[in-house]
Structure formats: structure tokens, C-alpha cells
Design a protein around this motif. Structure first.
Motif, short mmCIF file in Angstrom:
data_model
loop_
_atom_site.label_atom_id
_atom_site.label_comp_id
_atom_site.label_asym_id
_atom_site.label_seq_id
_atom_site.Cartn_x
_atom_site.Cartn_y
_atom_site.Cartn_z
N PHE A 302 10.18 0.07 -4.67
CA PHE A 302 8.77 0.28 -4.97
C PHE A 302 7.94 -0.22 -3.79
CE2 PHE A 302 10.29 0.70 -9.24
CZ PHE A 302 9.33 1.45 -9.92
N PRO A 303 6.96 0.54 -3.36
CA PRO A 303 6.11 0.05 -2.26
C PRO A 303 5.19 -1.06 -2.72
CG PRO A 303 5.32 2.19 -3.05
CD PRO A 303 6.60 1.91 -3.78
N MET A 304 4.51 -1.66 -1.77
CA MET A 304 3.45 -2.60 -2.07
C MET A 304 2.20 -1.80 -2.43
SD MET A 304 5.31 -5.22 -1.57
CE MET A 304 4.28 -6.70 -1.55
N LYS A 305 1.13 -2.47 -2.78
CA LYS A 305 -0.03 -1.72 -3.25
C LYS A 305 -0.80 -1.02 -2.13
CE LYS A 305 -3.25 -5.66 -3.65
NZ LYS A 305 -4.10 -6.40 -4.63
N ASP A 306 -0.39 -1.24 -0.88
CA ASP A 306 -0.96 -0.45 0.22
C ASP A 306 -0.10 0.78 0.51
OD1 ASP A 306 1.24 -1.64 1.38
OD2 ASP A 306 0.18 -2.29 3.20
N GLY A 307 0.95 1.00 -0.29
CA GLY A 307 1.79 2.19 -0.14
C GLY A 307 2.93 2.01 0.84
N LYS A 308 3.07 0.83 1.45
CA LYS A 308 4.14 0.60 2.41
C LYS A 308 5.17 -0.37 1.81
CE LYS A 308 1.17 1.45 6.40
NZ LYS A 308 0.68 0.95 7.72
N LEU A 309 6.39 -0.31 2.32
CA LEU A 309 7.43 -1.21 1.83
C LEU A 309 7.14 -2.65 2.23
CD1 LEU A 309 10.62 0.94 2.48
CD2 LEU A 309 9.43 0.58 0.30
N ASN A 311 8.87 -4.81 3.69
CA ASN A 311 9.38 -5.23 5.00
C ASN A 311 8.87 -4.38 6.15
OD1 ASN A 311 10.77 -2.94 4.37
ND2 ASN A 311 12.82 -3.85 4.47
N ASP A 312 7.81 -3.61 5.90
CA ASP A 312 7.17 -2.83 6.96
C ASP A 312 6.20 -3.73 7.70
OD1 ASP A 312 5.63 -1.16 8.55
OD2 ASP A 312 5.53 0.45 7.06
N PRO A 313 6.45 -4.04 8.98
CA PRO A 313 5.58 -4.98 9.71
C PRO A 313 4.13 -4.50 9.82
CG PRO A 313 7.65 -4.62 10.88
CD PRO A 313 7.59 -3.60 9.79
N THR A 314 3.89 -3.20 9.64
CA THR A 314 2.51 -2.69 9.73
C THR A 314 1.77 -2.80 8.41
OG1 THR A 314 3.06 -0.39 9.13
CG2 THR A 314 3.31 -1.02 11.45
N GLY A 315 2.45 -3.22 7.36
CA GLY A 315 1.84 -3.30 6.06
C GLY A 315 0.97 -4.52 5.88
N ALA A 316 -0.03 -4.40 5.01
CA ALA A 316 -0.94 -5.52 4.74
C ALA A 316 -0.25 -6.62 3.94
CB ALA A 316 -2.17 -5.02 3.99
N TYR A 317 0.87 -6.31 3.32
CA TYR A 317 1.55 -7.26 2.44
C TYR A 317 2.98 -7.51 2.91
CZ TYR A 317 -2.44 -5.81 -0.33
OH TYR A 317 -3.71 -5.51 -0.75
N TYR A 318 3.18 -7.47 4.19
CA TYR A 318 4.50 -7.67 4.78
C TYR A 318 5.10 -9.01 4.39
CZ TYR A 318 7.98 -8.96 8.27
OH TYR A 318 9.11 -9.40 8.88
N LYS A 319 6.40 -8.98 4.06
CA LYS A 319 7.14 -10.21 3.76
C LYS A 319 8.54 -10.10 4.31
CE LYS A 319 4.67 -11.20 -0.55
NZ LYS A 319 4.78 -11.44 -2.01
N THR A 320 9.11 -11.23 4.64
CA THR A 320 10.53 -11.27 4.98
C THR A 320 11.33 -11.10 3.68
OG1 THR A 320 10.72 -13.65 4.67
CG2 THR A 320 10.03 -12.86 6.87
N GLU A 450 -3.73 1.62 -2.81
CA GLU A 450 -4.94 1.52 -1.97
C GLU A 450 -4.97 2.65 -0.95
OE1 GLU A 450 -4.23 -2.29 -0.33
OE2 GLU A 450 -4.99 -3.40 -2.08
N PRO A 451 -6.12 3.29 -0.74
CA PRO A 451 -6.19 4.40 0.22
C PRO A 451 -6.02 3.96 1.66
CG PRO A 451 -8.37 3.90 -0.67
CD PRO A 451 -7.39 3.10 -1.47
N GLY A 452 -6.40 2.74 2.00
CA GLY A 452 -6.27 2.26 3.37
C GLY A 452 -7.33 2.85 4.28
N ALA A 453 -7.32 2.40 5.52
CA ALA A 453 -8.34 2.81 6.49
C ALA A 453 -8.26 4.31 6.79
CB ALA A 453 -8.19 2.00 7.78
N THR A 454 -7.06 4.87 6.75
CA THR A 454 -6.88 6.30 7.06
C THR A 454 -7.12 7.19 5.86
OG1 THR A 454 -4.51 6.29 6.54
CG2 THR A 454 -5.15 5.68 8.79
#
Length: 589
Positions: A302-309, A311-320, A450-454
Motif C-alpha cells: 500500500f502506498p503512503m498518503k502521497d501515493g508513493k511507497l 521507501n521512495d526517497p522522493t516521497g513526503a513520508y519516506y521511511k527506512t 493527496e494530489p501533490g504539487a503536480t
């Protein structure tokens, strides 16, 4: 009324299970002039075939990463020529359908009734044959009731292309004879209509174009354009007819007859119930242990609420990985919280306000716990079958523990989100990436991401290949526990993503404010008052099951399952598939 009762009895008698090769029971066991000259009797005959569309099944996604159970699903030789696993050879039902088509058109009913019954029956025939072709490739495409005394039952297989062509011919005929859409108040709600037929036609052609059937030219074959045309037609026509995404993902099935439901099997207590809640609830709230539970491998998908996984370093909710394990419930795609129950989650099942679900050994109910914590002084009886997670999606929480077998939510077989994602997939493969992106954005917007900046809801795909992966990932989440995942991987020839898979669960151990393990007596007291939240635990991974087979084995020959040996032994004109030692090519090539 006597005629109707007799027709139902006779139709039911004709549906005795039979898997024999084109096996034919005596169709003279009923009176054609009785059934096909009485509208109620004719409709009763057809109604007896409707169970072919199935009902809720909590275990469908044990075949993929999504669910775990008491044992690994894909062990070595799960499918063989001799066993009955993954065999679809439903000629008893085909004979009933063909009997209905021939019978009603030879009877004395009004033309409008004949057309209506024929259209439903032709769709049923297409639906049944598609399932066989999806499993095995081409099969004998029989369109007349087989008489054991008059007909040659030693029928060879049609090619896979011939089968697809015949399936589409049947669906097109059905569309022409069916109403566009039934009102939710109609007595015919739950019967096949043209909207369902159009949506299913698009799905059939998606498979026809897929890598499963076109291994040497998976992405550039001409069938993709055909699939796109059908998918766009289905999307546009259903949207014009009022189909739309249900605003709240949690309500797609639970609020029955909603705008997203394209076809549903109607359930109603006490006449028709099904086993969903009884199969997914924790044991303390059901009639026994849950039979299917989400795996840690799927929780991570499941992605984070910004739509990214996560462990994606570009995500707003990145975690190890380590950080994520200790806070996996935070900032997730809202579909996560509407689909899965985890330790400490508010879970107001059985109408219990404020209830939290616990899975921690020594704290949770013995039918709910999972773990090996030695401080508990007991062993979990669920170590091989649980994961620390339960399925929430489509659960009817108001049912008390003793009522779980009263579950009667309508089974949603086809919904508009599937129409949309089928359209997105075909659009992408025919060079219309922007259209595919638009569909994914609609799905994610409804989910609450979340729609995000784009404004792209976390979707970064800019190539055909990347968009293909984005659509597949979205289907995995959107249709979780609905039985799509394994078949999606199979038609895309991506079963290698399951091969070698192991599954894990998450053990929860209560901790005090400083991080030390909380005394179990204190933890139990707080848990009984629902005072322990997710953050009051530390988490570790455990492999599931701990004993027996642990690794998935999904060989390439599973892209087409074999014809059962028993079938071939009784019909020497049936060739075995070439990936199982025979000579028949089950692909389109």
C-alpha cells in the motif's frame, strides 16, 4: 404455480454436478412444452443457472502476496494432469445453457420473452467458455444441447482464436437483446444487462491481447487496439448510463446497489447468505479462527498518503525499513485503513463502540493472538495461520459474533473501477498514456490520496512501461481481496514475481514509555479498557507458516493449466496442452 414448481425442480435436477467430458444426462427428463411455453417456468430454468456467477470467497487472494493462510499456497506440483486443481471443464452447465437457448426459441412464448431469455443465456455461455479458455486455452465450443444417443460426443478442441471469436459473438448477441441497465428498484436487478455485457466484453478482449495469449508479441499485437475500442466503449457507455465511483471506498459493497456496482449477486438473509465475515474476522468475533489474513508483504505494498511507497526517497513520508516496521499504520493510502485490521486499531466489530483489536500474545484473546513472546508463558495456537493482521474490507461490523453467518451483503462481481482500469490498461498499450494517467488520477482521488504539487496523486510514470507497472500496482491495491491479483500476474506473464515468495507476519509486544517491555498484567488491564494504541507496542517480523512449506513455487507452465487426464481418457480427440506434454497450442499464436 404447479408448472413453476415442476420447472424449478426439473431445472435443479438437471444441475447435478458433473465434470465428465461433454457428459449428457437425459434432457427428456423434463417436458419442453411445459417449460418453454410458460414464462415463469422458462425464467425459473434460467434462474437456476445464475449461481455460476459465484459469491464472496475470503480465500481467493491466497494465491498471491495479499493473503496468508495455514500453509503456503503454491507448493511443488500444486497442479498436475491428474488432480482436479485449476481445471475448468463445465460442460454440464454449457448443456443447460444450450438447452435454454434451443428450448425457448422452439416454444410458444412471446418474441420479447424469447429474446430476453436468449440474450441472458448467450452471455452465460460466453462467461462459462471464457473461464475455460482463461484456464486452458481453446476448448470444444459446443452451441447445441448434446444428445448422448444422437450426437458425436467425441468433439475436438477449437483453437483459442476460434473460442475468443465465438465468445465475442455470443456477447454481442447478448448486448443486442438486453436492456441497457436495470434500475436498482427493478425486480430484474441482479440479472445480466447490456452494461455488464459491455464491461465483460472489454475484459475478454483484454485477455485476448495479453501476454498470456501472445507470448512472442505481448505488447504490440493487433488485438490491443480491439481491446481498447471495446474498453473505451464500455467506459463511455457505462459512464453515460450513470455508473460512477462510489465516493467512499469503504461503501462500494456495504452500501448496496451503489453507483459503482455493474453486476452483483443478490444476497438476502435468511434466504441467501455467504461466508465472508465468518472467514475474515478474528476468532474471538467469529465462529472460529480466520481462514485468510493479510501478509506483511502486502501491507508494504500500500502506498503512503502521497501515493508513493514508504521507501521512495522522493516521497513526503519516506521511511527506512526499520522505521516503517515500527509505524507502518501512519500516513498510509486511506484504502489501507479501510481494508486491513492491525494490532491496536480501532475496530468496532459486533457493534462494540471504541473497541480496539489486539494480536499481542499474552494480551489478545487466544483466538486472535500471534507471536512467540516468551514472557507470555504460553504458545500461540495461531503461529502457523495468522500474521497479526485481519481483513476489514467489506466486513459487516454490526453483526454480533453469533450472527456472522447471517452475512448477506450483495456480492459485487464487476464494478466500475474495473471498467476504468481495463480502459486505462488498453489506452496505455495503444499509445494513449495521458488517458491512462487520467483514469489512475480518478481512482486515487476517490481513494483520498493527496494530489501533490503536480496534481498527479503520486504517479510519476512517463513511459509506456512505467505506466504499465503503475496500473498493475493500482489494481493490486484497489481490488485487494477480490480475487484479481493472481490472474492479473498470470495474464501479464509475471508469475515469476510470486516464485520464491515467503510470507511474514508482525508480532506486537507492549512497551512502556521508556521502551522497555510492559509487564503483561499491566498490558492486559490497559488492553481490556482499550487504552493501548498502536504506538504502545514494538514490532518484529515472523515468517508464516513457521513449519512446513515456506516458499512459493509457480512454474511457467502454469500460464495454461492442463486438461485433466480423466477428460482425455474419455475423449481421444482432446489434445493436451503443449506446455504439459501434449500437442495443442493454447496461445493465439
Amino acid at each position: 404455480m404447479k408448472k413453476l414448481t415442476l420447472a424449478i425442480m426439473l431445472a435443479g435436477g438437471l444441475m447435478v454436478s458433473c465434470d465428465k467430458v461433454l457428459d449428457v444426462r437425459d434432457v427428456d427428463a423434463y417436458s419442453p412444452e411445459l417449460v418453454w411455453s410458460d414464462a415463469k417456468a422458462a425464467n425459473a430454468f434460467l434462474t437456476n443457472i445464475y449461481p455460476m456467477f459465484g459469491n464472496w470467497n475470503p480465500g481467493l487472494d491466497q494465491m498471491s502476496e495479499q493473503l496468508s493462510s495455514g500453509a503456503m499456497y503454491w507448493y511443488a506440483d500444486r497442479v498436475t494432469i491428474s488432480n482436479g486443481n485449476f481445471k475448468s471443464w463445465d460442460y454440464n452447465r454449457i448443456r443447460l445453457i444450450n438447452t435454454a437457448i434451443e428450448g425457448v426459441n422452439s416454444g410458444t412464448l412471446a418474441d420479447s420473452i424469447k429474446s430476453f431469455i436468449t440474450a441472458q443465456a448467450r452471455f452465460m455461455r460466453a462467461y462459462a467458455y471464457f473461464d475455460m479458455v482463461k484456464h486452458h486455452g481453446g476448448v470444444p465450443y459446443i452451441t447445441k444441447p448434446q444428445d448422448k444417443d444422437k450426437d458425436d460426443l467425441m468433439t475436438p478442441r477449437n483453437t483459442t482464436k476460434q473460442c475468443f471469436d465465438s465468445i465475442i459473438t455470443d456477447i454481442d448477441a447478448a448486448i443486442a437483446g438486453l436492456p441497457p441497465r436495470y434500475a436498482t428498484s427493478s425486480d430484474n436487478y441482479g440479472r445480466i444487462d447490456a452494461s455488464f455485457a459491455k464491461a465483460f466484453k472489454a475484459k475478454v478482449l483484454l485477455y485476448k491481447a495479453s501476454p498470456q495469449f501472445n507470448p512472442s508479441n505481448p505488447w504490440n499485437n493487433a488485438y490491443w487496439q480491439e481491446a481498447y475500442t471495446a474498453s473505451k466503449t464500455a467506459y463511455d457507455d457505462l459512464k453515460a448510463a450513470g455508473y460512477a465511483l462510489t465516493p467512499d471506498y469503504a461503501n462500494i459493497a456495504l452500501v448496496e446497489k451503489g453507483p459503482e456496482v455493474v453486476f452483483a449477486v443478490v444476497n438476502q438473509y435468511p434466504n441467501k447468505t455467504t461466508e465472508w465475515d465468518n472467514g475474515v474476522r478474528p476468532g474471538s468475533e467469529s465462529r472460529g479462527p480466520a481462514g485468510s489474513v493479510p501478509s506483511w508483504e502486502f501491507v508494504k505494498m500500500f502506498p503512503m498518503k502521497d501515493g508513493k511507497l514508504y521507501n521512495d526517497p522522493t516521497g513526503a513520508y519516506y521511511k527506512t525499513d526499520a522505521q516503517f516496521l515500527q509505524s507502518y499504520w501512519e500516513n498510509r493510502d486511506p484504502r489501507f485503513g479501510k481494508s486491513i485490521v492491525w494490532n491496536g486499531k480501532v475496530y468496532e466489530v459486533s457493534g462494540k463502540p471504541g473497541k480496539r483489536q489486539y494480536t499481542s500474545l499474552g494480551i489478545a484473546h487466544e483466538l486472535d493472538d500471534f507471536g512467540v513472546n516468551p514472557a507470555a508463558g504460553i504458545n500461540s495456537t495461531n503461529r502457523d495461520r495468522y500474521t497479526g493482521f485481519f481483513v476489514l474490507k467489506n466486513s459487516l461490523l454490526r453483526l454480533k459474533q453469533a450472527e456472522v453467518q447471517q452475512y448477506d451483503v450483495d456480492f459485487v462481481l464487476m464494478r466500475f473501477a474495473e471498467v476504468m482500469l481495463n480502459y486505462a490498461e488498453t489506452a496505455n498499450e495503444t499509445g494513449k498514456l495521458a488517458d491512462a494517467l487520467d483514469i489512475l488520477k480518478q481512482i486515487r482521488q476517490r481513494a483520498g490520496i493527496e494530489p501533490g504539487a503536480t496534481g498527479n496523486y503520486g504517479i510519476t510514470a512517463t513511459t509506456r512501461e512505467a505506466m504499465r507497472e503503475a496500473i498493475l500496482a493500482e489494481r493490486n491495491i484497489e481490488f485487494c481481496f477480490e480475487g484479481h491479483r493472481f490472474w492479473d500476474l498470470r495474464r501479464l506473464r509475471l508469475l515469476n514475481r510470486l516464485d520464491g515468495l515467503t510470507k511474514h507476519g508482525v508480532e506486537a509486544i507492549a512497551i512502556s514509555a521508556g521502551g522497555a517491555d510492559m509487564p503483561l498484567s499491566e498490558a492486559r488491564t490497559k488492553a481490556n479498557a482499550y487504552q493501548l494504541t498502536e504506538a504502545n507496542f514494538r514490532y518484529t517480523l515472523l515468517q508464516v507458516p513457521v513449519s512446513g512449506v515456506k516458499v512459493f513455487s509457480v512454474p511457467d507452465k502454469y500460464y495454461f493449466f492442463p486438461i485433466q487426464k480423466d477428460v482425455i481418457d474419455r475423449n481421444n480427440k482432446i489434445e493436451q496442452n503443449n506446455n504439459w506434454g501434449g500437442t495443442f497450442n493454447p496461445t493465439m499464436e
